[in-house]
Design an enzyme around this catalytic site. Structure first.
Site, mmCIF file in Angstrom:
data_model
loop_
_atom_site.group_PDB
_atom_site.id
_atom_site.type_symbol
_atom_site.label_atom_id
_atom_site.label_comp_id
_atom_site.label_asym_id
_atom_site.label_seq_id
_atom_site.Cartn_x
_atom_site.Cartn_y
_atom_site.Cartn_z
ATOM 1 N N GLY A 194 0.840 -1.215 0.000
ATOM 2 C CA GLY A 194 0.000 0.000 0.000
ATOM 3 C C GLY A 194 0.860 1.244 0.000
ATOM 4 N N GLY B 29 2.658 3.732 1.381
ATOM 5 C CA GLY B 29 3.198 3.993 2.714
ATOM 6 C C GLY B 29 3.768 5.388 2.841
ATOM 7 C CE LYS C 144 8.388 7.357 -4.614
ATOM 8 N NZ LYS C 144 8.894 6.763 -5.845
ATOM 9 C CG ASP D 234 10.610 8.263 7.249
ATOM 10 O OD1 ASP D 234 10.188 7.818 6.148
ATOM 11 O OD2 ASP D 234 11.700 8.851 7.357
ATOM 12 C CG ASP E 127 5.199 -3.482 -5.069
ATOM 13 O OD1 ASP E 127 5.825 -4.537 -5.285
ATOM 14 O OD2 ASP E 127 5.706 -2.500 -4.508
ATOM 15 C CG ASN E 128 7.673 -1.233 -7.671
ATOM 16 O OD1 ASN E 128 6.872 -0.484 -7.113
ATOM 17 N ND2 ASN E 128 8.785 -1.637 -7.104
HETATM 18 P P1 AMP Z 1 8.876 0.848 -3.226
HETATM 19 O O1 AMP Z 1 10.206 0.227 -2.964
HETATM 20 O O2 AMP Z 1 8.944 2.343 -3.403
HETATM 21 O O3 AMP Z 1 8.118 0.176 -4.307
HETATM 22 O O4 AMP Z 1 8.044 0.682 -1.881
HETATM 23 C C1 AMP Z 1 7.580 -0.554 -1.423
HETATM 24 C C2 AMP Z 1 6.624 -0.349 -0.288
HETATM 25 O O5 AMP Z 1 7.281 0.286 0.807
HETATM 26 C C3 AMP Z 1 5.433 0.516 -0.597
HETATM 27 O O6 AMP Z 1 4.355 0.030 0.130
HETATM 28 C C4 AMP Z 1 5.872 1.867 -0.103
HETATM 29 O O7 AMP Z 1 4.797 2.734 0.165
HETATM 30 C C5 AMP Z 1 6.613 1.484 1.161
HETATM 31 N N1 AMP Z 1 7.609 2.494 1.571
HETATM 32 C C6 AMP Z 1 8.789 2.783 0.974
HETATM 33 N N2 AMP Z 1 9.433 3.763 1.631
HETATM 34 C C7 AMP Z 1 8.645 4.115 2.695
HETATM 35 C C8 AMP Z 1 8.748 5.057 3.760
HETATM 36 N N3 AMP Z 1 9.819 5.855 3.900
HETATM 37 N N4 AMP Z 1 7.731 5.134 4.643
HETATM 38 C C9 AMP Z 1 6.658 4.340 4.524
HETATM 39 N N5 AMP Z 1 6.496 3.419 3.571
HETATM 40 C C10 AMP Z 1 7.475 3.304 2.646
HETATM 41 MG MG MG Z 2 6.780 0.958 -5.527
#
Ligand code: AMP
Ligand code: MG
Length: 491
Positions: A94, A96, A117, A129, A256-257
């Site tokens: 989700g 985050g 973002k 965070d 998810d990407n």
């Molecule tokens: P990503 O690597 O950007 O595809 O992120 C994978 C998951 O980790 C997603 O659910 C993001 O929303 C969550 N996520 C990545 N960085 C953070 C962060 N600093 N705080 C909260 N959630 C994060």
């Molecule tokens: Mg992502």
């Protein structure tokens, strides 16, 4: 000035169709406020395409939207729920650290997600965070805009603001928010979420929504959901072929990407390959090389198989029949990818028509490039310019032999050498976002708040097929280094 007037001045024309999906797909949530926001970059051209006025966006009220301090009229911010296979392991994820502010309806009537973002924690943040650092947000800005200029479907970047709050990563860094623009943020992982935790009706609602938004022709089909699957597969086959043809390594092809729109999404650990090596991996956490350059098409197919699984109950009433329809569709990926790759390679070498031996010609060139560690982009650039540079590969007898075969193949086609040259010029970028150039831009931004290096780089990359003299210095390779270039996820 009233709230309403300022919204009109900027040109926001918002709707949130996603908020009309069943509630299981999102959580309504406003962004966290930024203490002292500063606009770092604004994509004026994209703003205009969206029907937004740059001047108003640069003003205090405009920046307040990018900073999460003001929700524009008509917006319904929400965090999207999704799941995903990360490096093969299934997780609930989700948004985050992102929020879908709403969808901007452009003057042409197109609909684009406007997403912040780095805008604070959400119910999906887990231990994160909810924040982002300026370096990685500018990195996404630079590379996504470069991809767009390369003609590769991608999410776009409208703006980056710093928030005035420092965040803690390996070091303390300025916090920032990226405003991302996308055809949508529906992912393979969104369907995985629906299939795992939603009802059949919720899954169907998501599928119908995706069809209406991205594949309206499927709605007319006798089997709309089979057509949806086939269409998503076709767009991904085309997309991943385009990545391969410019040496782009996504780096984190988790489910998810993978966006169902067929756009490249998530610019965390991605990077462009310098020396051609199919095993190239940049991501610090990809120790197994799961997402290496050569694995991208196979991983694409794997992700699409996960998507197909989620659709099974919609594909056919009988499970066995549904499975066979899904398998048939997935089998089409490799064939379509191969077709797009061959077509793309013909373009890169200025070839018209098709000959049986074309593929061997391509494979042999790539083998030579690999053997001699030839730079991917600069090799095709030099072939386009017709002046092979003084490199190990171009000096080899293997290359001379190959060149004779290539010239003979070009000689057999009706089209002029001029036409062949033009085809090459439009297929081979003179410049790509070189890793050392991107790093230099980010370093200047993070440590000196000097954003001019980023702006210059973005400008140069906005016309990669121009072959102008100013682009020349951006084709330089990095100094030889004993450390491999490394990229990072979730920064
Ligand atoms: P990503 O690597 O950007 O595809 O992120 C994978 C998951 O980790 C997603 O659910 C993001 O929303 C969550 N996520 C990545 N960085 C953070 C962060 N600093 N705080 C909260 N959630 C994060
Ligand atoms: Mg992502």
């Amino acid at each position: 000035m009233s709230e309403n007037q300022s919204t009109m001045e900027a040109g926001w024309n918002l709707d949130n169709s996603y908020a009309r999906l069943p509630e299981t797909f999102y959580t309504l949530q406003n962004p966290a406020a930024s203490r002292a926001p500063k606009l770092v970059v604004l994509n004026e051209k994209l703003a205009a395409e969206l029907g937004l006025r740059a001047e108003a966006l640069r003003g205090e009220e405009g920046i307040a939207v990018f900073a999460g301090n003001r929700v524009p009229d008509g917006a319904t911010p929400l965090a999207q729920a999704y799941a995903g296979h990360q490096f093969g392991h299934f997780n609930m994820l989700g948004d985050g650290r992102a929020l879908l502010i709403s969808e901007q309806i452009t003057p042409q009537g197109d609909r684009f997600d406007i997403q912040l973002k780095g805008s604070g924690v959400t119910p999906y943040s887990r231990r994160g965070d909810g924040r982002a650092a300026v370096g990685p947000m500018l990195r996404e800005y630079i590379i996504s805009e470069a991809m767009s200029a390369l003609g590769i479907p991608t999410t776009r970047s409208l703006a980056v603001v710093t928030t005035g709050t420092e965040i803690i990563r390996d070091t303390v860094q300025p916090g920032a928010i990226l405003t991302r623009v996308a055809a949508s943020h529906i992912r393979v992982g969104t369907f995985q979420y629906a299939a795992n935790w939603g009802s059949l009706e919720e899954l169907r609602a998501l599928a119908d929504y995706t069809i209406a938004r991205h594949y309206p022709e499927a709605a007319e089909d006798e089997r709309p959901y089979v057509r949806l699957l086939q269409s998503v597969i076709s767009r991904q086959a085309k997309l991943i072929a385009k990545w391969q043809l410019v040496g782009f390594i996504h780096g984190v092809m988790n489910t998810d990407n993978m966006a169902l729109s067929g756009e490249t999404i998530d610019y965390g650990p991605c990077a462009f390959m310098d020396a051609y090596d199919p095993a190239t991996v940049f991501s610090s956490i990809d120790s197994q090389g799961r997402y290496a350059y050569r694995n991208q098409p196979g991983i694409g197919a794997w992700n699409l198989a996960r998507f197909a699984e989620t659709l099974l109950p919609l594909l056919h009433e009988t499970e066995a029949e549904a499975v066979s329809l899904a398998e048939e569709a997935i089998a089409g990926f490799a064939e379509q990818f191969h077709h797009h790759w061959l077509t793309g390679m013909r373009g890169k070498l200025g070839l018209f028509g098709e000959e049986e031996a074309d593929e061997a010609l391509f494979d042999d060139l790539l083998r030579l490039m690999h053997h001699h560690q030839a730079d991917f982009t600069n090799t095709f650039r030099a072939l386009t310019l017709g002046k092979p540079e003084d490199t190990a590969m171009f000096g080899s007898t293997g290359f001379t032999d190959w060149q004779e075969r290539w010239q003979a193949r070009r000689g057999r086609q009706q089209e002029s050498l001029e036409a062949s040259h033009l085809l090459m010029k439009s297929s081979n970028p003179a410049i790509i976002p070189r890793n050392h150039r991107v790093e230099a831009a980010l370093e200047a931004a993070a440590s000196q708040q000097d954003y001019s290096v980023t702006e210059k780089l973005v400008a140069v990359l906005s016309n990669p097929f121009a072959y102008t003299p100013e682009q020349e210095e951006y084709t330089d390779l990095p100094e030889p280094s004993s450390c491999r270039y490394r990229t990072y996820c979730g920064t």
